[in-house]
Design a protein around this motif. Structure first.
Motif, PDB file in Angstrom:
ATOM      1  N   ALA A  46       0.498  -1.091   0.236  1.00  0.00           N
ATOM      2  CA  ALA A  46      -0.074   0.076  -0.078  1.00  0.00           C
ATOM      3  C   ALA A  46       0.544   0.969   0.024  1.00  0.00           C
ATOM      4  CB  ALA A  46      -1.531  -0.242   0.597  1.00  0.00           C
ATOM      5  N   TYR A  47       1.396   1.564  -0.756  1.00  0.00           N
ATOM      6  CA  TYR A  47       2.337   2.220  -1.077  1.00  0.00           C
ATOM      7  C   TYR A  47       2.280   3.937  -0.993  1.00  0.00           C
ATOM      8  CZ  TYR A  47       6.320  -0.250  -2.500  1.00  0.00           C
ATOM      9  OH  TYR A  47       6.951  -1.849  -2.893  1.00  0.00           O
ATOM     10  N   PHE A  48       0.222   4.303  -1.078  1.00  0.00           N
ATOM     11  CA  PHE A  48       0.187   5.409  -0.944  1.00  0.00           C
ATOM     12  C   PHE A  48       0.062   5.770   0.527  1.00  0.00           C
ATOM     13  CE2 PHE A  48      -4.353   3.951   0.593  1.00  0.00           C
ATOM     14  CZ  PHE A  48      -3.990   2.567   0.293  1.00  0.00           C
ATOM     15  N   LEU A  49       0.550   4.694   1.200  1.00  0.00           N
ATOM     16  CA  LEU A  49       0.673   4.666   3.056  1.00  0.00           C
ATOM     17  C   LEU A  49       2.472   4.394   3.656  1.00  0.00           C
ATOM     18  CD1 LEU A  49      -2.701   2.644   4.214  1.00  0.00           C
ATOM     19  CD2 LEU A  49      -2.599   4.764   4.408  1.00  0.00           C
ATOM     20  N   GLU A  50       2.813   4.563   3.007  1.00  0.00           N
ATOM     21  CA  GLU A  50       4.818   4.846   3.278  1.00  0.00           C
ATOM     22  C   GLU A  50       4.884   5.310   3.531  1.00  0.00           C
ATOM     23  OE1 GLU A  50       5.767   1.238   3.734  1.00  0.00           O
ATOM     24  OE2 GLU A  50       5.066  -0.108   3.013  1.00  0.00           O
ATOM     25  N   VAL A  62      -0.336  -3.459  15.265  1.00  0.00           N
ATOM     26  CA  VAL A  62      -0.985  -1.506  14.771  1.00  0.00           C
ATOM     27  C   VAL A  62      -0.155  -1.067  13.730  1.00  0.00           C
ATOM     28  CG1 VAL A  62      -1.229   0.664  16.062  1.00  0.00           C
ATOM     29  CG2 VAL A  62      -1.600  -1.831  16.890  1.00  0.00           C
ATOM     30  N   ALA A  63      -0.374  -0.133  12.669  1.00  0.00           N
ATOM     31  CA  ALA A  63      -0.114   0.076  12.115  1.00  0.00           C
ATOM     32  C   ALA A  63       0.305   1.413  11.598  1.00  0.00           C
ATOM     33  CB  ALA A  63      -0.550  -0.068  10.238  1.00  0.00           C
ATOM     34  N   TYR A  64       1.227   2.840  11.604  1.00  0.00           N
ATOM     35  CA  TYR A  64       0.988   3.600  10.695  1.00  0.00           C
ATOM     36  C   TYR A  64       1.297   4.090   9.985  1.00  0.00           C
ATOM     37  CZ  TYR A  64       1.293   3.176  15.946  1.00  0.00           C
ATOM     38  OH  TYR A  64       0.088   3.377  17.924  1.00  0.00           O
ATOM     39  N   GLY A  65       0.890   5.586   9.860  1.00  0.00           N
ATOM     40  CA  GLY A  65       1.549   6.001   8.730  1.00  0.00           C
ATOM     41  C   GLY A  65       0.821   6.842   7.045  1.00  0.00           C
ATOM     42  N   PRO A  66       0.527   7.614   6.180  1.00  0.00           N
ATOM     43  CA  PRO A  66       2.478   7.454   6.154  1.00  0.00           C
ATOM     44  C   PRO A  66       3.186   7.932   7.071  1.00  0.00           C
ATOM     45  CG  PRO A  66       0.986   9.023   4.751  1.00  0.00           C
ATOM     46  CD  PRO A  66       0.334   8.485   5.729  1.00  0.00           C
ATOM     47  N   VAL A  67       4.455   7.736   7.317  1.00  0.00           N
ATOM     48  CA  VAL A  67       4.945   8.149   8.974  1.00  0.00           C
ATOM     49  C   VAL A  67       5.909   9.379   8.043  1.00  0.00           C
ATOM     50  CG1 VAL A  67       6.484   8.117  10.633  1.00  0.00           C
ATOM     51  CG2 VAL A  67       5.098   6.601  10.374  1.00  0.00           C
ATOM     52  N   LYS A  68       6.083  10.465   7.991  1.00  0.00           N
ATOM     53  CA  LYS A  68       7.253  11.597   8.165  1.00  0.00           C
ATOM     54  C   LYS A  68       8.330  11.236   9.416  1.00  0.00           C
ATOM     55  CE  LYS A  68       4.822  14.365   5.785  1.00  0.00           C
ATOM     56  NZ  LYS A  68       3.403  13.818   5.125  1.00  0.00           N
TER      57      LYS A  68
END
Ligand SMILES: Cc1cc2nc3c(=O)[nH]c(=O)nc-3n(C[C@H](O)[C@H](O)[C@H](O)COP(=O)(O)O)c2cc1C
Ligand code: SF4
Length: 518
Positions: A46-50, A62-68
């Motif tokens: 899911a590259y829009f969330l990378e 648990v996921a977090y994204g897109p992380v800066k």
């Protein structure tokens, strides 16, 4: 328990800043004196969330994204190590709609495991397929692969089992398994993703292919633009060899199989199987006339299986869960799942593995979310630079080899590139001819000369010079290329050209002649 943080280390995520995020997380951990293990997994696609960062909690990941990098401090402040809420919080990764809607058979472990941990691979079902294969005769393995309905994912959709049977039945003092990882099609990245995110599945698939056909040596031909994939595959082969998965006695059996990674020379045509074999042999990549088939006389003149990465990487799940399980997915003669790569001007770009049968409209509008620019979709090119442009009128076409062929299109390596209504299809048609002219190996005239004449003729149409006559000439030229070319580079270039002319005729009309003001 030490917290585990998963930060993708594949090229897609790296291009989106994953390395900086990993460094920021590592220094924040050090600053706060927290001990944690950072795992550089592959991407889930899911590259829009990378960069998508995940933490293992007592209730699962648990996921977090897109992380800066600017999010990192506040992530720690929000207690992300135990799944705390934050503006980048996405929840359980497998509940994210883009991932939840998929059927992940080939990519089941990608983004989940540590790509270079054989332990992790085994814990998630790795090597089950190979273990089962070792208990069967070569003919029985080939029969399973044939029965599964698996067709080559590299472009032509040729039944994998039949190819393997030809090599099994051909006598040779040496036989080879060659994996085609040249992945030259525009908008495609499935091969790269799996090599970087789950390299052992390809090694396992190639080893099964070797045992099934009597080949003892394999080569993976990876394009030179994929340095990360080359590095990961080299390390994985070394690990597999040390663990006895590869070598003189595969998993302690009497079967020998080993493999090497080779870096491509950087030409689109080197993805064509016979040109690839020439390139592997150290020659300039030129297409060979067939017959002989590579299955009879391939690498160094020996019987050779040449398969795409995804074809080979799909074999372990077939040998693990059975041909019937795999065959149960899909439609018509397109069985199993296919990793669809959604790219171009699209809101949710990424890799979406699904059973064959979804319509193009579902993929573009529902999964891809339409264009990134928010403008209407004008065309979708499916199957790389040699694939046809489909207009919205064909969006009910199901993702199926035969259904696409019936509309003068192809699935190819399942890359789809979305264009909005600002696209000029005459320019796209010209680009197809130009691409062919640049990439042609030069062996046959319709492709070598035809593509250059094609560019010139389309330029004349654009300039308003005898447009009707020149359109007829392009059509005639396309027929010559389609039926007279030796390989699919010249033979399929007419698809993007003719689909542009057929579905978007307005773009080929001469621009209104401006009358000079008196
Ligand atoms: C110009 C050209 C480029 C190709 N590029 C690739 C490629 O990058 N990767 C690939 O797997 N197949 C590519 N193919 C298809 C291969 O020739 C071949 O069909 C494929 O490797 C067979 O594997 P499969 O049966 O598993 O699909 C290309 C074909 C042509 C004509
Ligand atoms: S069609 Fe083009 S690339 Fe293929 S053999 Fe002929 S000249 Fe070479």
């Amino acid at each position: 328990m030490i917290p585990r943080i998963y930060i993708p280390g594949d090229s897609g995520a790296l291009a989106l800043g994953a390395e900086k995020v990993a460094k920021a997380i590592a220094s924040e951990l050090a600053e706060r004196g927290i001990e944690a293990k950072i795992v550089r997994n592959g991407s889930r696609g899911a590259y829009f969330l990378e960069p998508m960062v995940e933490v293992a909690t007592a209730n699962g990941r648990v996921a977090y994204g897109p992380v800066k990098t600017s999010d990192v401090k506040s992530l720690f402040d929000s207690g992300f190590l135990t799944g705390g809420h934050h503006k980048r919080w996405l929840g359980a990764p497998d509940k994210i709609p883009f991932l939840a809607k998929q059927t992940r058979l080939t990519f089941a472990r990608c983004g989940v495991t540590d790509p270079l941990s054989l332990e992790s691979y085994k814990k998630h079902g790795g090597l089950n397929g190979l273990t089962n294969a070792l208990g069967l005769t070569p003919a029985a393995i080939v029969a399973q692969v044939t029965e599964s309905g698996l067709r080559g994912r590299g472009g032509a959709g040729f039944p994998t089992g039949i190819k393997w049977k030809t090599v099994l039945d051909t006598v040779g003092d040496r036989k080879y398994i060659v994996c085609n990882a040249d992945e030259g099609d525009s908008g495609t990245f499935a091969d790269r993703m799996i090599m970087e995110g789950d390299p052992f599945v390809l090694i396992e698939g190639m080893t099964i292919a070797g045992i099934a056909t009597g080949a003892t040596k394999g080569f993976v031909y990876i394009r030179s633009e994929y340095p990360h994939a080359v590095a990961v595959m080299n390390k994985a082969v070394e690990i597999a060899r040390k663990a006895g998965v590869l070598g003189a006695s595969v998993l302690g059996s009497p079967n020998a199989f080993d493999m090497e990674i080779r870096v491509g020379a950087g030409a689109y045509v080197c993805g064509e199987e016979t040109a690839l074999l020439d390139s592997l042999e150290g020659k300039r990549g030129m297409v060979r006339a067939k017959p002989p088939l590579p299955a009879h006389k391939g690498l160094f003149g020996k019987p050779t299986v040449i398969n795409n990465v995804i074809s080979l990487a799909s074999v372990p799940v077939i040998m693990d869960k059975g041909a019937a399980f795999y065959k149960d997915f899909g439609m018509g003669r397109s069985r199993g799942t296919i990793p669809i790569q959604i790219a171009g001007n699209v809101k949710y770009a990424g890799l979406f593995e699904a059973a064959f049968g979804m319509t193009l409209g579902e993929i573009v509008d529902e999964i891809g979310g339409g264009t990134a620019t928010g403008r209407p979709v004008k065309a979708v090119q499916v199957g790389g630079p040699l694939g046809a442009y489909f207009p919205r009128a064909l969006f009910d076409t199901p993702f199926d080899y035969e259904a696409f062929a019936a509309e003068d299109g192809l699935i190819g390596h399942a890359g789809i590139v979305v264009f909005d209504d600002t696209a000029d299809m005459l320019k796209q048609a010209r680009f197809a001819m130009e691409f062919c002219a640049i990439e042609s190996c030069g062996k046959c005239t319709p492709c070598r000369i035809g593509s250059t004449r094609g560019v010139e003729t389309i330029d004349r149409i654009a300039a308003g010079i005898e447009p009707e006559k020149n359109l007829a000439l392009v059509t005639d030229l396309c027929n010559t290329m389609k039926f007279g070319s030796l390989c699919a580079l010249g033979g399929f270039t007419p698809y993007p050209v003719m689909s542009s002319i057929t579905h978007f005729p307005d773009d080929f009309k001469p621009a209104p002649v401006r009358v000079a003001a008196e």
